[in-house]
Design a protein around this motif. Structure first.
Motif, PDB file in Angstrom:
ATOM      1  N   ALA A  44      35.198 -16.797   1.818  1.00  0.00           N
ATOM      2  CA  ALA A  44      36.249 -17.770   1.936  1.00  0.00           C
ATOM      3  C   ALA A  44      36.769 -18.354   0.511  1.00  0.00           C
ATOM      4  O   ALA A  44      38.114 -18.369   0.253  1.00  0.00           O
ATOM      5  CB  ALA A  44      35.902 -18.902   2.910  1.00  0.00           C
ATOM      6  N   THR A  45      35.763 -18.540  -0.401  1.00  0.00           N
ATOM      7  CA  THR A  45      36.269 -18.651  -1.747  1.00  0.00           C
ATOM      8  C   THR A  45      37.181 -17.707  -2.267  1.00  0.00           C
ATOM      9  O   THR A  45      38.143 -18.102  -2.818  1.00  0.00           O
ATOM     10  CB  THR A  45      35.033 -19.240  -2.569  1.00  0.00           C
ATOM     11  OG1 THR A  45      34.055 -20.310  -1.783  1.00  0.00           O
ATOM     12  CG2 THR A  45      35.457 -19.536  -3.903  1.00  0.00           C
ATOM     13  N   ALA A  46      36.694 -16.423  -2.162  1.00  0.00           N
ATOM     14  CA  ALA A  46      37.370 -15.427  -2.803  1.00  0.00           C
ATOM     15  C   ALA A  46      38.831 -15.198  -2.157  1.00  0.00           C
ATOM     16  O   ALA A  46      39.880 -15.146  -2.860  1.00  0.00           O
ATOM     17  CB  ALA A  46      36.717 -14.084  -2.721  1.00  0.00           C
ATOM     18  N   LEU A  47      38.901 -15.543  -0.762  1.00  0.00           N
ATOM     19  CA  LEU A  47      40.356 -15.299  -0.100  1.00  0.00           C
ATOM     20  C   LEU A  47      41.138 -16.660  -0.379  1.00  0.00           C
ATOM     21  O   LEU A  47      42.357 -16.447  -0.857  1.00  0.00           O
ATOM     22  CB  LEU A  47      40.066 -15.398   1.247  1.00  0.00           C
ATOM     23  CG  LEU A  47      39.460 -14.102   1.964  1.00  0.00           C
ATOM     24  CD1 LEU A  47      38.976 -14.357   3.437  1.00  0.00           C
ATOM     25  CD2 LEU A  47      40.325 -13.046   1.798  1.00  0.00           C
ATOM     26  N   GLN A  48      40.438 -17.734  -0.714  1.00  0.00           N
ATOM     27  CA  GLN A  48      41.171 -18.841  -0.960  1.00  0.00           C
ATOM     28  C   GLN A  48      41.787 -18.688  -2.396  1.00  0.00           C
ATOM     29  O   GLN A  48      43.006 -19.221  -2.532  1.00  0.00           O
ATOM     30  CB  GLN A  48      40.439 -20.099  -1.329  1.00  0.00           C
ATOM     31  CG  GLN A  48      40.798 -21.325  -1.494  1.00  0.00           C
ATOM     32  CD  GLN A  48      40.020 -22.472  -1.912  1.00  0.00           C
ATOM     33  OE1 GLN A  48      38.967 -22.531  -1.137  1.00  0.00           O
ATOM     34  NE2 GLN A  48      40.608 -23.483  -2.508  1.00  0.00           N
TER      35      GLN A  48
END
Ligand SMILES: Cc1cc2nc3c(=O)[nH]c(=O)nc-3n(C[C@H](O)[C@H](O)[C@H](O)COP(=O)(O)OP(=O)(O)OC[C@H]3O[C@@H](n4cnc5c(N)ncnc54)[C@H](O)[C@@H]3O)c2cc1C
Length: 695
Positions: A44-48
């Motif tokens: 999720a952090t990488a996508l964010q």
């Protein structure tokens, strides 16, 4: 492109349309493998990071500054809601965020991208607050900032920024909404007194729907036909200009000659005081004219660097596109919120028991629920990336206007119009679908979706009606590369369409490096692989080009005709022009999305984004399969295979649905709603990693 090839294999196991070994046996019901609790945090952090884009820091600070008070309060009276929103607006002013949007010399921070990003974040909360902020700083402040001279800016902007002066942007009239070039309000120069006389000559000239007009506004940026006396003393109309006209005293009473009325309850946006304004020969000093594009001297002599009234007006409007970009961005944020609510609900709400396990089936395990939500999640990603791209373009334009020739500027304006129309229209449908996906709970105001739906509705109308804006995109596609800049009328558009449109459109799209790179990397020379990025791009651009070319051919009939005949031909092709505009926006949005994916360094995130991009395209194919079939772009076997691949990918993505919506990075308090917390839902869905898990 290694990871994309992997995605193709894992998503589909085959080239669509090509008979291969059947896919592995699946359980009777596609099992949702993702957890209902927080998803995969690292992913999720990488996508964010991809979604946050260039102004990630501003997003973070705005996110941190947001508290539950920014949410739409339930059950307040209209007056209480207005008061609440005004209070929140003051709080927003204190954060210094609105300052970002103004030039340094005007007391701002010169960060257009920053302010647009921050305002986008407001879309996760009460849209009344977002709209009121947009009216105050984007429209009213923006008009002074972009159309006013240094003296006027110095006089008014500090107070507008700090909220000591609340204002209106009074363009629309009862009679003229989309056709703003033909407004009826007049501003006539009186040489005797050196003043302008602002007047509402007819009932249809009354300013209507104006934000801040019913209660809070004190000064209005009024758009009116500017009239000066010619050398014989006869009225000479120079077209629409903007003047600052005080409308209320400090106690909130209408000033002499001004009549304001309150629109009262609307279909939504309860916290915004929209109203009407009428002027009865109100006198304002000559300096009230925002004269960047057209000035009047003490003798009443008019001067402008742009000769044509039409070109001048559209140049003026072009400086005000921030509002449009902001509205698209905020509605995208609202739609992401709605999707995140529906996805979270879909993971915890169970209906009917599984025949094998006897356990209740979470909604998101149903194929139809996956098909309702996952293509929208994919589009939410694509739109967020496209929105970031247009914000970056506008920021660059405001910082370095000299880098923009007419062609690039017009292209930016068309994309700003197109993305506004595309995203707000989609946001309306998406919020509605999310509300339906939550059943009865979705209809309870406490779960926010109904208010969001009511508030987002008008985003399709204001800042340019979506149909009119999409037509503008279609027209721009026809005229984009006309050698002379001009504000072409229908006859000129038609004539131009005869000559160059097909060549230039093709030349333009295929000139991009990304295009070249992706098309060069296509290994499937038959162009049959719908999961190949290059083929996908080609498919979408080809649809858009074909529509533009065929419109041009239809318009050819009008060559040499007079204006009325040209209108008839143009009008009969209007649906076609709009289809071309929409198809172009699909391909442009997809291109921006692919660029963002290409720039992503995290392998897992790239893989996930690749699947979302596949879903975006397969969904377009599925929805528009009639066109692709009618035009021999795809065979029935391939459209069927596309639908099957779409289904499989939706199921796969549903397994990571929580992670995908967590990456939207919406403040957690937004999800503190009864439907996600009370006894109406069952225990969270367990993670059943492995069955169809992604890793
Ligand atoms: C809540 C709210 C707040 C607003 N705030 C402001 C504000 O602060 N300041 C301001 O100046 N204005 C404001 N507006 C006005 C808004 O910008 C206009 O409503 C908008 O531009 C559309 O104009 P209209 O309402 O006259 O619709 P119309 O232009 O009459 O359109 C009506 C319908 O006809 C269609 N239509 C129009 N022209 C064409 C065409 N050529 N071809 C095909 N179809 C067409 C449209 O798609 C639409 O469906 C606000 C409006 C609302 C509702």
């Amino acid at each position: 492109m290694t990871s994309e090839t992997d995605v193709q294999k894992s998503a589909d196991g085959s080239t669509p349309g090509t008979p291969t070994t059947p896919p592995p046996a699946r359980p009777a019901f596609g099992r949702v493998t993702g957890p209902a609790g927080p998803g995969d945090t690292a992913l999720a952090t990488a996508l964010q990071k991809v979604l946050d884009g260039h102004w990630a820091d501003t997003r973070r600070t705005t996110r941190e500054a947001m508290t539950p008070e920014v949410l739409s309060p339930i059950g307040l009276s209209m007056e209480e809601h207005r008061e609440h929103v005004l209070g929140q607006l003051s709080r927003l002013a204190e954060t210094g965020i609105p300052k970002l949007g103004f030039r340094k010399e005007d007391g701002g921070a010169g960060d257009a991208g920053g302010v647009l990003t921050a305002f986008e974040m407001l879309g996760h909360g009460d849209l009344s607050l977002m709209v009121k902020a947009g009216v105050q700083w984007g429209l009213f402040g923006g008009a002074i900032s972009n159309l006013g001279n240094e003296e006027v800016r110095r006089k008014y902007l500090p107070d507008a920024i700090s909220l000591d002066l609340l204002g209106c942007f009074a363009m629309t009239e009862l009679g003229q909404g989309s056709d703003v070039q033909n407004l009826e309000t007049t501003a006539t120069f009186d040489r005797e007194t050196g003043e302008f006389v602002v007047d509402t000559p007819t009932p249809s000239a009354e300013k209507a729907y104006i934000g801040n007009a019913a209660r809070d506004g004190r000064l209005a940026a009024v758009f009116a036909q500017l009239i000066t006396p010619d050398k014989d003393g006869e009225p000479d109309n120079h077209g629409v200009h903007c003047l600052l006209v005080p409308i209320r005293d400090s106690d909130g009473n209408d000033l002499p000659g001004v009549t304001t009325t309150d629109h009262g309850h609307k279909g939504g946006l309860l916290g915004v005081d929209n109203g009407r304004i009428r002027f009865d020969k109100v006198r304002v000093p000559r300096e009230a004219l925002l004269d960047r594009f057209g000035a009047v001297d003490a003798d009443g002599l008019y001067s402008s660097s742009i000769e044509s009234d039409g070109a001048r007006f559209f140049t003026m409007l072009g400086t005000l596109i921030r509002g449009r970009v902001s509205v698209g961005a905020a509605s995208g944020a609202a739609a992401r919120t709605a999707l995140a609510l529906a996805v979270r609900y879909g993971l915890v709400r169970r209906q009917f028991d599984h025949p094998e396990t006897g356990k209740g089936i979470p909604l998101l395990e149903y194929r139809e629920h996956q098909r309702r939500l996952m293509p929208r999640v994919a589009r939410a990603y694509a739109y967020a990336c496209a929105q970031n791209a247009i914000i970056a373009e506008l920021d660059e334009f405001e910082k370095f206007p000299d880098y923009f020739d007419d062609r690039r500027r017009r292209e930016m304006e068309a994309h700003a119009a197109g993305i506004k129309a595309a995203v707000t229209g989609w946001a309306n449908e998406t919020i509605s679908e999310a509300r339906l996906a939550c059943g009865g709970a979705g209809y309870m105001a406490e779960n926010r979706l109904t208010t969001m739906r009511a508030d987002a509705d008008v985003f399709s109308t204001f800042e340019g009606d979506n149909v009119v804006l999409m037509q503008l995109v279609g027209k721009e596609l026809l005229t984009a590369y006309a050698s002379e800049f001009g504000d072409m009328d229908q006859v000129e558009t038609v004539t131009f369409a005869l000559n160059m449109v097909a060549d230039v459109v093709q030349e333009k799209t295929r000139a991009s490096t990304l295009w070249q790179k992706l098309v060069d990397s296509v290994t499937d020379r038959e162009h049959t692989d719908l999961l190949d990025r290059g083929n996908q791009l080609e498919l979408l651009v080809d649809r858009s080009e074909h529509l533009v070319e065929t419109v041009a051919r239809r318009l050819r009939k009008a060559q040499g005709e007079d204006g009325s005949e040209a209108f008839k031909v143009f009008n009969s092709a209007q649906d076609h022009i709009l289809a071309a505009g929409r198809a172009h926006m699909d391909s442009w949005v997809f291109e921006q999305f692919v660029e963002a994916i290409e720039a992503c360094e995290d392998e897992d995130a790239r893989e996930m984004l690749g699947m979302l991009a596949d879903v975006f395209v397969l969904d377009v194919v599925d929805r528009d399969k009639g066109w692709f079939l009618e035009h021999n772009r795809l065979t029935t076997e391939r459209t069927k295979a596309a639908t099957a691949a779409l289904n499989r990918l939706c199921t796969k993505l549903a397994g990571k649905a929580r992670t995908l919506v967590d990456a939207f990075a919406i403040p957690e308090f937004v999800f503190d709603v009864p439907m996600l917390n009370d006894g109406g839902v069952d225990a969270p869905v367990e993670a059943a990693a492995g069955a169809e898990g992604l890793g």
